[in-house]
Write a protein that holds these residues in place. Structure first.
Motif, PDB file in Angstrom:
ATOM      1  N   GLY A   1      -6.121 -10.496  -1.610  1.00  0.00           N
ATOM      2  CA  GLY A   1      -5.383  -9.234  -1.583  1.00  0.00           C
ATOM      3  C   GLY A   1      -3.976  -9.376  -2.114  1.00  0.00           C
ATOM      4  O   GLY A   1      -3.515  -8.556  -2.921  1.00  0.00           O
ATOM      5  N   LEU A   2      -3.281 -10.427  -1.685  1.00  0.00           N
ATOM      6  CA  LEU A   2      -1.900 -10.635  -2.128  1.00  0.00           C
ATOM      7  C   LEU A   2      -1.808 -10.867  -3.630  1.00  0.00           C
ATOM      8  O   LEU A   2      -0.969 -10.285  -4.324  1.00  0.00           O
ATOM      9  N   SER A   3      -2.644 -11.745  -4.137  1.00  0.00           N
ATOM     10  CA  SER A   3      -2.560 -12.100  -5.557  1.00  0.00           C
ATOM     11  C   SER A   3      -2.961 -10.942  -6.461  1.00  0.00           C
ATOM     12  O   SER A   3      -2.486 -10.842  -7.606  1.00  0.00           O
ATOM     13  N   ALA A   4      -3.806 -10.035  -5.962  1.00  0.00           N
ATOM     14  CA  ALA A   4      -4.202  -8.870  -6.765  1.00  0.00           C
ATOM     15  C   ALA A   4      -3.016  -7.973  -7.082  1.00  0.00           C
ATOM     16  O   ALA A   4      -3.047  -7.200  -8.053  1.00  0.00           O
ATOM     17  N   MET A   5      -1.947  -8.071  -6.294  1.00  0.00           N
ATOM     18  CA  MET A   5      -0.786  -7.213  -6.495  1.00  0.00           C
ATOM     19  C   MET A   5      -0.041  -7.505  -7.795  1.00  0.00           C
ATOM     20  O   MET A   5       0.697  -6.658  -8.282  1.00  0.00           O
ATOM     21  N   VAL A   6      -0.250  -8.678  -8.355  1.00  0.00           N
ATOM     22  CA  VAL A   6       0.437  -9.038  -9.601  1.00  0.00           C
ATOM     23  C   VAL A   6       0.074  -8.058 -10.711  1.00  0.00           C
ATOM     24  O   VAL A   6       0.947  -7.578 -11.449  1.00  0.00           O
ATOM     25  N   ASP A   7      -1.191  -7.738 -10.834  1.00  0.00           N
ATOM     26  CA  ASP A   7      -1.659  -6.950 -11.979  1.00  0.00           C
ATOM     27  C   ASP A   7      -1.966  -5.492 -11.663  1.00  0.00           C
ATOM     28  O   ASP A   7      -2.256  -4.714 -12.575  1.00  0.00           O
ATOM     29  N   LYS A   8      -1.905  -5.100 -10.402  1.00  0.00           N
ATOM     30  CA  LYS A   8      -2.240  -3.726 -10.045  1.00  0.00           C
ATOM     31  C   LYS A   8      -1.035  -2.800 -10.221  1.00  0.00           C
ATOM     32  O   LYS A   8       0.101  -3.159  -9.912  1.00  0.00           O
ATOM     33  N   ASP A   9      -1.302  -1.595 -10.693  1.00  0.00           N
ATOM     34  CA  ASP A   9      -0.268  -0.572 -10.845  1.00  0.00           C
ATOM     35  C   ASP A   9      -0.309   0.391  -9.657  1.00  0.00           C
ATOM     36  O   ASP A   9      -1.253   0.399  -8.861  1.00  0.00           O
ATOM     37  N   GLY A  10       0.718   1.220  -9.548  1.00  0.00           N
ATOM     38  CA  GLY A  10       0.740   2.265  -8.535  1.00  0.00           C
ATOM     39  C   GLY A  10       0.984   1.764  -7.128  1.00  0.00           C
ATOM     40  O   GLY A  10       0.617   2.448  -6.153  1.00  0.00           O
ATOM     41  N   LEU A  11       1.632   0.606  -6.993  1.00  0.00           N
ATOM     42  CA  LEU A  11       1.834   0.024  -5.673  1.00  0.00           C
ATOM     43  C   LEU A  11       3.235   0.231  -5.113  1.00  0.00           C
ATOM     44  O   LEU A  11       3.439   0.086  -3.904  1.00  0.00           O
ATOM     45  N   ILE A  12       4.202   0.557  -5.961  1.00  0.00           N
ATOM     46  CA  ILE A  12       5.591   0.627  -5.511  1.00  0.00           C
ATOM     47  C   ILE A  12       5.741   1.707  -4.431  1.00  0.00           C
ATOM     48  O   ILE A  12       5.281   2.834  -4.582  1.00  0.00           O
ATOM     49  N   GLY A  13       6.387   1.318  -3.332  1.00  0.00           N
ATOM     50  CA  GLY A  13       6.587   2.251  -2.229  1.00  0.00           C
ATOM     51  C   GLY A  13       5.429   2.316  -1.251  1.00  0.00           C
ATOM     52  O   GLY A  13       5.524   3.010  -0.225  1.00  0.00           O
ATOM     53  N   LYS A  14       4.356   1.575  -1.526  1.00  0.00           N
ATOM     54  CA  LYS A  14       3.183   1.607  -0.645  1.00  0.00           C
ATOM     55  C   LYS A  14       3.307   0.569   0.468  1.00  0.00           C
ATOM     56  O   LYS A  14       3.958  -0.462   0.322  1.00  0.00           O
ATOM     57  N   THR A  15       2.647   0.875   1.584  1.00  0.00           N
ATOM     58  CA  THR A  15       2.460  -0.082   2.673  1.00  0.00           C
ATOM     59  C   THR A  15       0.962  -0.314   2.805  1.00  0.00           C
ATOM     60  O   THR A  15       0.178   0.639   2.823  1.00  0.00           O
ATOM     61  N   ILE A  16       0.564  -1.593   2.884  1.00  0.00           N
ATOM     62  CA  ILE A  16      -0.856  -1.933   2.793  1.00  0.00           C
ATOM     63  C   ILE A  16      -1.247  -2.904   3.897  1.00  0.00           C
ATOM     64  O   ILE A  16      -0.666  -3.985   4.023  1.00  0.00           O
ATOM     65  N   ASN A  17      -2.246  -2.523   4.695  1.00  0.00           N
ATOM     66  CA  ASN A  17      -2.813  -3.433   5.693  1.00  0.00           C
ATOM     67  C   ASN A  17      -3.729  -4.452   5.022  1.00  0.00           C
ATOM     68  O   ASN A  17      -4.542  -4.089   4.155  1.00  0.00           O
ATOM     69  N   ILE A  18      -3.610  -5.708   5.439  1.00  0.00           N
ATOM     70  CA  ILE A  18      -4.549  -6.737   5.008  1.00  0.00           C
ATOM     71  C   ILE A  18      -5.260  -7.261   6.259  1.00  0.00           C
ATOM     72  O   ILE A  18      -4.687  -8.000   7.062  1.00  0.00           O
ATOM     73  N   GLY A  19      -6.499  -6.805   6.446  1.00  0.00           N
ATOM     74  CA  GLY A  19      -7.288  -7.199   7.608  1.00  0.00           C
ATOM     75  C   GLY A  19      -8.503  -8.007   7.197  1.00  0.00           C
ATOM     76  O   GLY A  19      -8.696  -8.319   6.021  1.00  0.00           O
ATOM     77  N   GLY A  20      -9.341  -8.345   8.176  1.00  0.00           N
ATOM     78  CA  GLY A  20     -10.435  -9.263   7.921  1.00  0.00           C
ATOM     79  C   GLY A  20     -11.799  -8.620   7.878  1.00  0.00           C
ATOM     80  O   GLY A  20     -11.949  -7.398   7.929  1.00  0.00           O
ATOM     81  N   LYS A  21     -12.826  -9.479   7.805  1.00  0.00           N
ATOM     82  CA  LYS A  21     -14.204  -9.021   7.699  1.00  0.00           C
ATOM     83  C   LYS A  21     -14.766  -8.615   9.052  1.00  0.00           C
ATOM     84  O   LYS A  21     -15.606  -7.736   9.129  1.00  0.00           O
ATOM     85  N   GLU A  22     -14.293  -9.279  10.136  1.00  0.00           N
ATOM     86  CA  GLU A  22     -14.854  -8.927  11.441  1.00  0.00           C
ATOM     87  C   GLU A  22     -13.849  -9.158  12.562  1.00  0.00           C
ATOM     88  O   GLU A  22     -12.943  -9.976  12.450  1.00  0.00           O
ATOM     89  N   ARG A  23     -14.031  -8.391  13.625  1.00  0.00           N
ATOM     90  CA  ARG A  23     -13.221  -8.517  14.828  1.00  0.00           C
ATOM     91  C   ARG A  23     -14.017  -9.264  15.884  1.00  0.00           C
ATOM     92  O   ARG A  23     -15.249  -9.297  15.857  1.00  0.00           O
ATOM     93  N   ALA A  24     -13.291  -9.843  16.832  1.00  0.00           N
ATOM     94  CA  ALA A  24     -13.954 -10.527  17.942  1.00  0.00           C
ATOM     95  C   ALA A  24     -12.950 -10.686  19.067  1.00  0.00           C
ATOM     96  O   ALA A  24     -11.738 -10.607  18.867  1.00  0.00           O
ATOM     97  N   THR A  25     -13.467 -10.919  20.272  1.00  0.00           N
ATOM     98  CA  THR A  25     -12.581 -11.253  21.381  1.00  0.00           C
ATOM     99  C   THR A  25     -12.266 -12.747  21.322  1.00  0.00           C
ATOM    100  O   THR A  25     -12.967 -13.531  20.663  1.00  0.00           O
ATOM    101  N   ILE A  26     -11.234 -13.139  22.041  1.00  0.00           N
ATOM    102  CA  ILE A  26     -10.879 -14.554  22.110  1.00  0.00           C
ATOM    103  C   ILE A  26     -12.014 -15.353  22.749  1.00  0.00           C
ATOM    104  O   ILE A  26     -12.338 -16.465  22.304  1.00  0.00           O
ATOM    105  N   ASN A  27     -12.649 -14.810  23.786  1.00  0.00           N
ATOM    106  CA  ASN A  27     -13.773 -15.509  24.411  1.00  0.00           C
ATOM    107  C   ASN A  27     -14.914 -15.728  23.415  1.00  0.00           C
ATOM    108  O   ASN A  27     -15.558 -16.789  23.414  1.00  0.00           O
TER     109      ASN A  27
END
Length: 315
Positions: free
Chosen positions: A224-250
């Motif tokens: 996700g981070l490295s894709a920002m080098v070549d992508k347009d239309g990002l200035i002023g945006k806020t972007i969540n970077i999350g994962g494939k799955e959630r889980a509890t600590i247990n």
């Protein structure tokens, strides 16, 4: 293209630098002052693959005192990852380093950036700015951090906003959700759990283990981070970077037990102040703007982190 990465010897920074120099048109300058919860020896080891790379330069500089205008001269893109991490240690007298490294450094860097023809200034923030929320959180969710650490990262976001509005600094804000994998900081839960179980130490678990996280494997985060080098239309945006799955600590501890073949001895301690019960990222913006598609399942990612811990500590 010249890219500056602050916090280059850290967990995310070192992986990002490795990814960026895969592009033969890119030269990366990494800056790090080797402070924080990760020992200098591990930080140096993080940079092993970059030591002799012809398009990577490491500067051992303190951003509080460095000549930042000189540092930014001829730079096209800034990834500002440097900062003081961690919720647990941000209370009381330990707050000062968070103010200087998360707020003052960010202001100094933005002040220098306003005089440069940058293409992008990418600011690394955190899911901690959201506080305790139910369900998925989108970027426009109200921000109510629960810890001094979260407050300093939110202050950095506000500084980025005012410098973009007043001086057109081309800011993009990224909020990370519990990144894990090889080179993860020693103070983070998975690193601690894996090392403790491999050395037959008692695992210290804060809370009842039912707290859940949106776990983001490092390779997905870097994609996700490295894709920002070549992508347009990002200035002023806020972007969540999350994962494939959630889980509890247990649930994650059960997976670590299966992967290591060892039963964990767990000491349950009171929940930490400042830690949300649950996190869950709405990654719609990242999918639309960055073609973001997290791929690494939790079991697979934990296996990679276990291999790293075994190697790093010769276990």
């Amino acid at each position: 293209m010249n890219i500056l990465v602050t916090g280059a010897a850290g967990f995310i920074g070192s992986h990002l630098c490795e990814k960026l120099v895969e592009n033969e048109q890119v030269h990366v300058t990494g800056v790090d002052t080797f402070i924080g919860p990760t020992p200098p020896s591990l930080k140096k080891a993080n940079l092993t693959r970059l030591e002799n790379h012809p398009r990577f330069t490491l500067l051992h500089e303190n951003l509080l005192t460095a000549d930042l205008e000189r540092l930014l001269d001829h730079v096209d893109i800034v990834y500002h990852l440097a900062g003081m991490p961690g919720v647990r240690s941000s209370w009381g007298k330990d707050f000062d380093p968070y103010v200087t490294n998360n707020i003052q450094v960010t202001q100094r860097l933005l002040e220098a950036a306003k005089n440069q023809p940058l293409q992008k200034f990418i600011y690394a923030s955190t899911s901690s700015v959201y506080g305790d929320k139910q369900g998925k959180v989108a970027e426009d969710t109200s921000l109510t951090p629960l810890s001094p650490y979260g407050l300093t990262k939110l202050a950095g976001e506000h500084l980025c906003y005012v410098y973009r509005k007043s001086f057109a600094v081309p800011v993009i804000t990224v909020r990370f959700f519990t990144v894990y994998g090889p080179r993860q900081r020693p103070d983070m839960a998975f690193h601690r759990f894996i090392r403790q179980i491999l050395t037959d130490d008692t695992i210290t678990l804060y809370g009842d283990g039912h707290q859940s996280r949106d776990f983001t494997y490092i390779d997905d985060c870097i994609a996700g981070l490295s894709a920002m080098v070549d992508k347009d239309g990002l200035i002023g945006k806020t972007i969540n970077i999350g994962g494939k799955e959630r889980a509890t600590i247990n649930e994650t501890l059960a997976i670590i037990e299966q992967l290591t073949g060892k039963k964990a001895a767990i000491e349950y301690l009171p929940a930490l102040r400042g830690e949300p019960k649950h996190t869950w990222a709405d990654i719609s913006n990242a999918q639309t703007l960055l073609d973001y598609d997290p791929r690494v399942a939790l079991r697979e990612g934990l296996a990679c982190e276990i291999a790293y811990i075994r190697s790093a500590y010769a276990l």
